[in-house]
Design an enzyme around this catalytic site. Structure first.
Site, short mmCIF file in Angstrom:
data_model
loop_
_atom_site.label_atom_id
_atom_site.label_comp_id
_atom_site.label_asym_id
_atom_site.label_seq_id
_atom_site.Cartn_x
_atom_site.Cartn_y
_atom_site.Cartn_z
N ARG A 281 3.19 4.77 4.62
CA ARG A 281 3.90 5.93 5.11
C ARG A 281 2.98 6.84 5.95
O ARG A 281 3.41 7.43 6.93
CB ARG A 281 4.51 6.73 3.96
CG ARG A 281 5.84 7.34 4.32
CD ARG A 281 6.27 8.30 3.24
NE ARG A 281 6.65 7.64 2.00
CZ ARG A 281 7.87 7.20 1.76
NH1 ARG A 281 8.80 7.34 2.67
NH2 ARG A 281 8.16 6.63 0.62
N GLY A 282 1.72 6.91 5.54
CA GLY A 282 0.76 7.72 6.27
C GLY A 282 0.57 7.22 7.70
O GLY A 282 0.64 7.99 8.66
#
Ligand SMILES: [Zn+2]
Length: 343
Positions: A281-282
């Site tokens: 997600r980062g």
């Protein structure tokens, strides 16, 4: 409607302003979490930005403020109306909504309430829309999001990510569009958000009471000037606000054309690896935020310069606590950026 403080007149808070501009360009980034002391005007920037955005065209009488030119995202009522009349529905211009979600709001108030009794006795689907309906196409602001029940935060993030609110009770279900930018503020001293929830927010920014004397004086004097004469104040900042409005509109159109070179994707992956962020997600948020920033700045492709500016807001809330490294997460992100890209 009360006059909002001018977005351009907000002193400092550059990271916060940039984060909500980015979210306004690409809402799929997944909302903004704002950490800061009480009284730092966390909601001011959100209201100011919404007031600055161009008014939106909405279907007259629609409870969700559907966009008449976008049939794929319209509610059941508008879809029915469209097929019955075979013509575009009547529309009018409305301001971009900013909806406050008060602490202690019940789930019914947030997602809307299905009247089961009426459904059973009269056979009609009676639905009372909630706050999510009102927030469609705008902003949903939650003060002290860390004091909200976890399941409600989870639900809000789900709806924000999918753009649709689905209410199901006893085999009945209602769905309606609910696309909004979620902005949650938190006071770091009062309760923590679970890491799983933290990670689901797109960007996280930290705002502080200015320590610089000149900045402090300027904040107070502008606030005072606004309260004395809101119309005159707004007039004074109008040109600057207009410039920002044009950048947002141009940025939104340009977003899909911004090129993301492989080198930029690799950079994002290297940075996330160096910081040890969980999952992907980062990486994804970092790339999307950098792309939105490039679009906002009128640049054709994502470069290190964009990644550098959005690294802290995109990643600082995804770091695991490192017992050997006591420095704050913002410092850790900055250090990793410098190691990778130079000072
Ligand atoms: Zn509708």
């Amino acid at each position: 409607m009360a006059v909002s403080f001018s977005f351009s007149a907000i002193v400092g808070q550059d990271e916060m302003k940039l984060a909500i501009l980015i979210a306004a360009i690409d809402p799929s980034i997944g909302g903004v979490l704002v950490f800061g002391d009480r009284g730092t005007g966390k909601s001011t920037a959100v209201r100011a930005l919404a007031a600055l955005l161009p008014k939106m065209r909405a279907v007259v009488g629609c409870r969700y403020g559907c966009d008449p030119s976008n049939s794929s995202s319209s509610c059941e009522d508008c879809a029915a109306l469209r097929s019955a009349t075979n013509a575009p529905p009547k529309s009018h211009l409305v301001p971009v909504p900013v909806v406050d979600l008060p602490l202690g709001a019940t789930e019914d108030r947030v997602v809307g309430a299905l009247d089961l009794e009426r459904a059973l006795s009269q056979g009609v689907k009676a639905f009372e829309p909630g706050l999510l309906a009102r927030a469609n196409r705008g902003f949903l602001y939650i003060d002290e999001v860390n004091l909200l029940e976890d399941h409600l935060v989870d639900l809000l993030i789900d709806v924000a990510a999918s753009g649709e609110n689905v209410v199901e009770r006893e085999g009945l279900s209602v769905r309606h569009p609910a696309r909004f930018v979620l902005v949650g503020s938190g006071n770091p001293e009062e309760g923590e958000l679970r890491p799983q929830l933290l990670d689901r927010f797109g960007l996280a920014v930290v705002i502080k009471t200015p320590v610089d004397l000149a900045a402090r004086v300027e904040v107070v004097s502008r606030r005072d000037a606004f309260e004395q004469d809101a119309a005159g104040f707004t007039e004074k900042w109008k040109k600057e606000d207009e410039r920002t409005r044009r950048r947002i509109i141009a940025g939104r159109t340009r977003l899909s054309q911004v090129n993301i070179p492989d080198a930029a994707r690799e950079r994002a992956a290297q940075l996330c690896t160096a910081l040890g962020t969980d999952g992907l997600r980062g990486d994804l948020t970092l790339i999307r935020a950098a792309r939105a920033l490039a679009a906002l700045e009128g640049d054709a492709e994502v470069t290190d310069a964009h990644l550098r500016r959005v690294a802290a807001p995109a990643l600082r809330h995804r770091l695991r606590r490192n017992p050997l490294d006591d420095s704050g997460s913002s410092v850790r992100v900055d250090r990793a950026v410098t190691e990778l890209m130079g000072a």
